[in-house]
Scaffold this motif. Structure first.
Motif, PDB file in Angstrom:
ATOM      1  N   LEU A   1     -18.916  -9.011 -24.574  1.00  0.00           N
ATOM      2  CA  LEU A   1     -19.194  -9.977 -25.633  1.00  0.00           C
ATOM      3  C   LEU A   1     -19.234 -11.361 -24.991  1.00  0.00           C
ATOM      4  O   LEU A   1     -18.203 -11.913 -24.607  1.00  0.00           O
ATOM      5  CB  LEU A   1     -18.094  -9.944 -26.702  1.00  0.00           C
ATOM      6  N   THR A   2     -20.427 -11.901 -24.834  1.00  0.00           N
ATOM      7  CA  THR A   2     -20.579 -13.203 -24.201  1.00  0.00           C
ATOM      8  C   THR A   2     -21.845 -13.866 -24.702  1.00  0.00           C
ATOM      9  O   THR A   2     -22.758 -13.195 -25.177  1.00  0.00           O
ATOM     10  CB  THR A   2     -20.615 -13.080 -22.658  1.00  0.00           C
TER      11      THR A   2
ATOM     12  N   LEU B   1     -11.975  -5.526 -19.510  1.00  0.00           N
ATOM     13  CA  LEU B   1     -11.834  -6.847 -20.099  1.00  0.00           C
ATOM     14  C   LEU B   1     -11.188  -6.703 -21.473  1.00  0.00           C
ATOM     15  O   LEU B   1     -11.287  -5.638 -22.094  1.00  0.00           O
ATOM     16  CB  LEU B   1     -13.204  -7.515 -20.207  1.00  0.00           C
ATOM     17  N   PRO B   2     -10.525  -7.749 -21.961  1.00  0.00           N
ATOM     18  CA  PRO B   2      -9.846  -7.626 -23.253  1.00  0.00           C
ATOM     19  C   PRO B   2     -10.805  -7.242 -24.387  1.00  0.00           C
ATOM     20  O   PRO B   2     -11.856  -7.875 -24.544  1.00  0.00           O
ATOM     21  CB  PRO B   2      -9.266  -9.023 -23.489  1.00  0.00           C
TER      22      PRO B   2
ATOM     23  N   HIS C   1     -14.548 -12.643 -27.231  1.00  0.00           N
ATOM     24  CA  HIS C   1     -15.869 -13.183 -26.956  1.00  0.00           C
ATOM     25  C   HIS C   1     -15.733 -14.271 -25.896  1.00  0.00           C
ATOM     26  O   HIS C   1     -15.044 -15.269 -26.105  1.00  0.00           O
ATOM     27  CB  HIS C   1     -16.507 -13.754 -28.222  1.00  0.00           C
ATOM     28  N   PHE C   2     -16.357 -14.069 -24.746  1.00  0.00           N
ATOM     29  CA  PHE C   2     -16.382 -15.054 -23.673  1.00  0.00           C
ATOM     30  C   PHE C   2     -17.633 -15.902 -23.876  1.00  0.00           C
ATOM     31  O   PHE C   2     -18.751 -15.398 -23.720  1.00  0.00           O
ATOM     32  CB  PHE C   2     -16.453 -14.362 -22.305  1.00  0.00           C
TER      33      PHE C   2
ATOM     34  N   GLU D   1     -13.782 -15.771 -14.226  1.00  0.00           N
ATOM     35  CA  GLU D   1     -12.417 -16.320 -14.105  1.00  0.00           C
ATOM     36  C   GLU D   1     -11.381 -15.252 -14.453  1.00  0.00           C
ATOM     37  O   GLU D   1     -10.373 -15.095 -13.755  1.00  0.00           O
ATOM     38  CB  GLU D   1     -12.275 -17.512 -15.038  1.00  0.00           C
ATOM     39  N   HIS D   2     -11.631 -14.512 -15.520  1.00  0.00           N
ATOM     40  CA  HIS D   2     -10.693 -13.462 -15.943  1.00  0.00           C
ATOM     41  C   HIS D   2     -10.578 -12.381 -14.867  1.00  0.00           C
ATOM     42  O   HIS D   2      -9.484 -11.916 -14.551  1.00  0.00           O
ATOM     43  CB  HIS D   2     -11.138 -12.856 -17.275  1.00  0.00           C
ATOM     44  N   ILE D   3     -11.686 -11.987 -14.294  1.00  0.00           N
ATOM     45  CA  ILE D   3     -11.682 -10.973 -13.239  1.00  0.00           C
ATOM     46  C   ILE D   3     -10.900 -11.479 -12.028  1.00  0.00           C
ATOM     47  O   ILE D   3     -10.045 -10.771 -11.480  1.00  0.00           O
ATOM     48  CB  ILE D   3     -13.120 -10.585 -12.858  1.00  0.00           C
TER      49      ILE D   3
END
Length: 122
Positions: A17-18, A67-68, A72-73, A81-83
């Protein structure tokens, strides 16, 4: 410069979701994610060296695929960044993370549109 080991996982296709635009924000978009991690390594890798002396490729794959849920990124930079954060937190031997993300849904003629983020452990 000390020796280091580069672990790589290339071309994972992950629905995330981006997006910024309204047509992007309702459904997950396919992203192609590649990750390179620099890892401190032992002096040698002998034939009987255990996996614990390195890092499992599944850790890299999991950082991109897990990913969570429902988050929504807005920017794919936030996905990268999350990775990177996940990989740094998971292992003190990780010294550098490079994440390349290509947005597959917006390519019209096979071009690669995306970003590459490089983070180093402070």
């Amino acid at each position: 410069m000390p020796d280091s080991l580069k672990l790589q996982v290339r071309d994972l296709e992950v629905d995330v979701l981006t997006g910024v635009y309204s047509e992007e924000t309702h459904l997950p978009q396919p992203l192609r994610i590649s990750i390179t991690v620099d890892l401190k390594m032992p002096e040698r890798f002998d034939p009987d060296t255990p996996l614990s002396a390195s890092k499992s490729y599944l850790d890299l794959k999991g950082a991109a695929q897990n990913l969570p849920a429902g988050v929504h990124f807005t920017l794919i930079e936030a996905v990268a960044e999350h990775i990177a954060d996940t990989l740094f937190i998971g292992d003190d031997r990780v010294t550098r993370v490079e994440v390349e993300i290509v947005k597959l849904a917006i390519a019209e003629a096979g071009e690669r549109i995306g970003i590459t983020m490089v983070r180093e452990r402070p």
